[in-house]
Design a protein around this motif. Structure first.
Motif, short mmCIF file in Angstrom:
data_model
loop_
_atom_site.label_atom_id
_atom_site.label_comp_id
_atom_site.label_asym_id
_atom_site.label_seq_id
_atom_site.Cartn_x
_atom_site.Cartn_y
_atom_site.Cartn_z
N ASP A 213 0.81 -1.22 0.00
CA ASP A 213 0.00 0.00 0.00
C ASP A 213 0.84 1.27 0.00
OD1 ASP A 213 -2.37 -1.41 -0.04
OD2 ASP A 213 -2.56 -1.46 2.14
N ARG A 214 2.09 1.17 -0.44
CA ARG A 214 2.99 2.33 -0.49
C ARG A 214 3.13 3.01 0.88
NH1 ARG A 214 4.11 3.90 -5.95
NH2 ARG A 214 3.06 2.42 -7.33
N ARG A 215 2.99 2.21 1.93
CA ARG A 215 3.15 2.74 3.29
C ARG A 215 4.07 1.89 4.15
NH1 ARG A 215 -0.02 -0.57 6.34
NH2 ARG A 215 -1.86 -1.50 5.34
N GLU A 216 4.39 0.67 3.70
CA GLU A 216 5.29 -0.19 4.46
C GLU A 216 6.08 -1.07 3.50
OE1 GLU A 216 5.31 -3.17 8.34
OE2 GLU A 216 3.46 -2.15 7.70
N ALA A 217 7.36 -1.25 3.80
CA ALA A 217 8.23 -2.08 2.95
C ALA A 217 9.02 -3.04 3.81
CB ALA A 217 9.18 -1.21 2.13
N ILE A 218 9.28 -4.23 3.27
CA ILE A 218 10.12 -5.22 3.93
C ILE A 218 11.27 -5.52 2.98
CG2 ILE A 218 10.28 -7.55 4.89
CD1 ILE A 218 6.89 -5.96 4.53
N ILE A 219 12.50 -5.34 3.46
CA ILE A 219 13.70 -5.50 2.63
C ILE A 219 14.66 -6.47 3.31
CG2 ILE A 219 15.59 -4.31 1.46
CD1 ILE A 219 14.05 -1.74 1.76
N ALA A 220 15.24 -7.38 2.53
CA ALA A 220 16.21 -8.33 3.08
C ALA A 220 17.45 -7.58 3.57
CB ALA A 220 16.61 -9.35 2.02
N ASP A 222 20.40 -8.97 3.88
CA ASP A 222 21.56 -9.49 3.15
C ASP A 222 21.06 -9.97 1.79
OD1 ASP A 222 23.72 -10.83 2.08
OD2 ASP A 222 24.24 -11.89 3.93
N SER A 223 21.42 -9.26 0.74
CA SER A 223 20.92 -9.61 -0.59
C SER A 223 21.46 -10.96 -1.08
CB SER A 223 21.29 -8.52 -1.60
OG SER A 223 22.70 -8.36 -1.68
N ASP A 224 22.58 -11.42 -0.51
CA ASP A 224 23.14 -12.71 -0.89
C ASP A 224 22.52 -13.87 -0.13
OD1 ASP A 224 24.87 -11.64 -2.76
OD2 ASP A 224 26.46 -11.29 -1.29
N ASN A 225 21.93 -13.58 1.03
CA ASN A 225 21.26 -14.61 1.83
C ASN A 225 20.01 -13.98 2.45
OD1 ASN A 225 20.45 -16.72 3.41
ND2 ASN A 225 22.29 -16.80 4.68
N THR A 226 18.93 -14.00 1.69
CA THR A 226 17.74 -13.26 2.08
C THR A 226 16.98 -13.90 3.23
OG1 THR A 226 16.43 -14.40 0.39
CG2 THR A 226 17.46 -12.32 -0.23
N GLU A 227 17.39 -15.10 3.68
CA GLU A 227 16.71 -15.74 4.79
C GLU A 227 17.30 -15.36 6.14
OE1 GLU A 227 16.57 -19.93 4.13
OE2 GLU A 227 15.07 -19.78 2.53
N VAL A 228 18.40 -14.61 6.15
CA VAL A 228 19.04 -14.21 7.41
C VAL A 228 18.12 -13.30 8.21
CG1 VAL A 228 20.94 -12.90 8.41
CG2 VAL A 228 21.38 -14.53 6.58
N GLY A 229 17.48 -12.36 7.52
CA GLY A 229 16.63 -11.40 8.22
C GLY A 229 16.15 -10.32 7.28
N ALA A 230 15.34 -9.42 7.81
CA ALA A 230 14.80 -8.33 7.00
C ALA A 230 14.50 -7.15 7.90
CB ALA A 230 13.53 -8.78 6.28
N VAL A 231 14.30 -5.99 7.29
CA VAL A 231 13.85 -4.82 8.03
C VAL A 231 12.50 -4.39 7.47
CG1 VAL A 231 16.09 -3.94 8.77
CG2 VAL A 231 15.24 -3.35 6.51
N ALA A 232 11.59 -4.05 8.37
CA ALA A 232 10.29 -3.51 7.99
C ALA A 232 10.35 -2.00 8.16
CB ALA A 232 9.19 -4.11 8.85
N ILE A 233 10.05 -1.27 7.10
CA ILE A 233 10.21 0.19 7.07
C ILE A 233 8.87 0.86 6.86
CG2 ILE A 233 11.31 2.10 5.84
CD1 ILE A 233 13.49 0.09 5.00
N THR A 234 8.62 1.95 7.60
CA THR A 234 7.39 2.73 7.43
C THR A 234 7.67 4.21 7.22
OG1 THR A 234 7.16 2.92 9.84
CG2 THR A 234 5.97 1.12 8.76
N SER A 235 8.94 4.59 7.16
CA SER A 235 9.29 5.99 6.95
C SER A 235 8.79 6.46 5.58
CB SER A 235 10.81 6.17 7.02
OG SER A 235 11.19 7.46 6.58
#
Length: 332
Positions: A213-220, A222-235
């Motif tokens: 909805d152009r209000r929240e994003a989830i980004i890996a 580590d682009s080489d190992n995307t299962e390590v973790g992610a950040v959820a962004i709302t800025s």
């Protein structure tokens, strides 16, 4: 008919038979109902347990069926007692869940602030996406790098995607061009499009990313190992930049059903991307991850570029690529 009250079919048949023919002996009852003696005695044990039969006052050796009005009241009271006990267990579970959430709330806050939240591990990411799935109102945008999709990822994502699409959510996904050579991944992408999603492919993608909805994003993380973790962004500022990045990639990506025509003597988009990576000094392994292909395929692409550019080394290939206009003469 009375299974919900705890009576199975045989016990109910025996109870009805006893009510209809109170003078029957057990032998006569079994013969009338066509029920073997062992099953008949099992049904009587069940009826006795539920207090629907008792020893006859007139003949203690005989069994008497309790009046159905009283019998049904007994069964309903028993069921109400079980429901009350179950409700008590639910309330106790709810209280325990609230205590657990409260106990670990500080752990979440230590990894997050008002606009960024850290998600550690693939399970945390999937749990977060499952919760977010119910909050999406209009749009779901995805970068899906990594080449061929794993069976586990496809299984995990399909129920969530189905619910979004059935709710009329606009879904756009960009995969790597390399999935076109992996039949399970193609079938999964075609399943998405058949349910209303829009799918395109690109030679490479910057990272795994989801925008809701152009209000929240989830980004890996580590682009080489995307299962390590992610950040959820709302800025809002970051979200705006990420949406612009998505639209830029979407504009240049190819629709899933389209087959890009390669002009004779020209490089494919995947080869151009590989050429830029080679010029940056990327290894075959790094190129493979970026393109979503195997290291062996990456080496084959690099060898093909050397042949196409009539070069004997990667350095010479970079020089010829600049001379032929495939690469800029100076860094941008």
């Amino acid at each position: 008919m009375l299974i919900n009250l705890g009576l199975d079919a045989v016990a109910e048949t025996v109870y009805r038979g006893m009510l209809a023919h109170p003078g029957d002996s057990l032998t006569e009852l079994g013969s009338r109902l066509g029920i073997p003696e062992e099953d008949l005695r099992g049904a009587l044990d069940k009826l006795s347990e539920l207090a629907l039969v008792r020893a006859s006052s007139d003949e203690p050796s005989q069994v008497h069926a309790v009046n159905p009005h009283l019998g049904m009241e007994i069964l309903l009271a028993r069921q109400q007692a079980e429901l009350a006990a179950q409700q008590q267990r639910v309330e106790a579970s709810r209280a325990a869940a609230a205590r657990l959430i409260s106990e670990f709330a500080h752990e979440q806050s230590s990894h997050s602030n008002a606009s960024v939240r850290y998600l550690e591990g693939v399970d945390a990411i999937r749990d977060y996406l499952a919760a977010l799935n119910n909050q999406v109102d209009e749009e779901f945008l995805t970068f899906a790098p990594g080449g061929a999709q794993t069976p586990a990822n496809m299984r995990a994502s399909r129920p969530l995607n189905r619910r979004l699409l059935e709710r009329g959510i606009s879904m756009r996904t960009i995969y790597l061009d390399s999935i076109r050579r992996d039949q399970p991944s193609v079938e999964h992408a075609e399943w998405l499009t058949s349910h209303g999603a829009h799918v395109r492919t690109a030679p490479s993608l910057p990272n795994r990313m989801i925008i809701c909805d152009r209000r929240e994003a989830i980004i890996a993380t580590d682009s080489d190992n995307t299962e390590v973790g992610a950040v959820a962004i709302t800025s809002p500022g970051l979200i705006s930049s990420l949406c612009a990045l998505f639209e830029s990639e979407w504009h240049s990506a190819q629709p899933l059903g389209a087959t890009p025509a390669q002009q004779p003597g020209k490089l494919t988009p995947q080869q151009v991307t590989a050429l830029h990576l080679l010029a940056q000094g990327a290894t075959d392994e790094s190129i493979a991850k970026k393109l979503g292909v195997s290291p062996r395929t990456a080496r084959r692409i690099a060898t093909g570029l050397l042949t196409h550019l009539n070069a004997r080394s990667r350095f010479q290939a970079g020089v010829h690529a600049v001379q032929e206009g495939y690469l800029p003469s100076s860094p941008a």
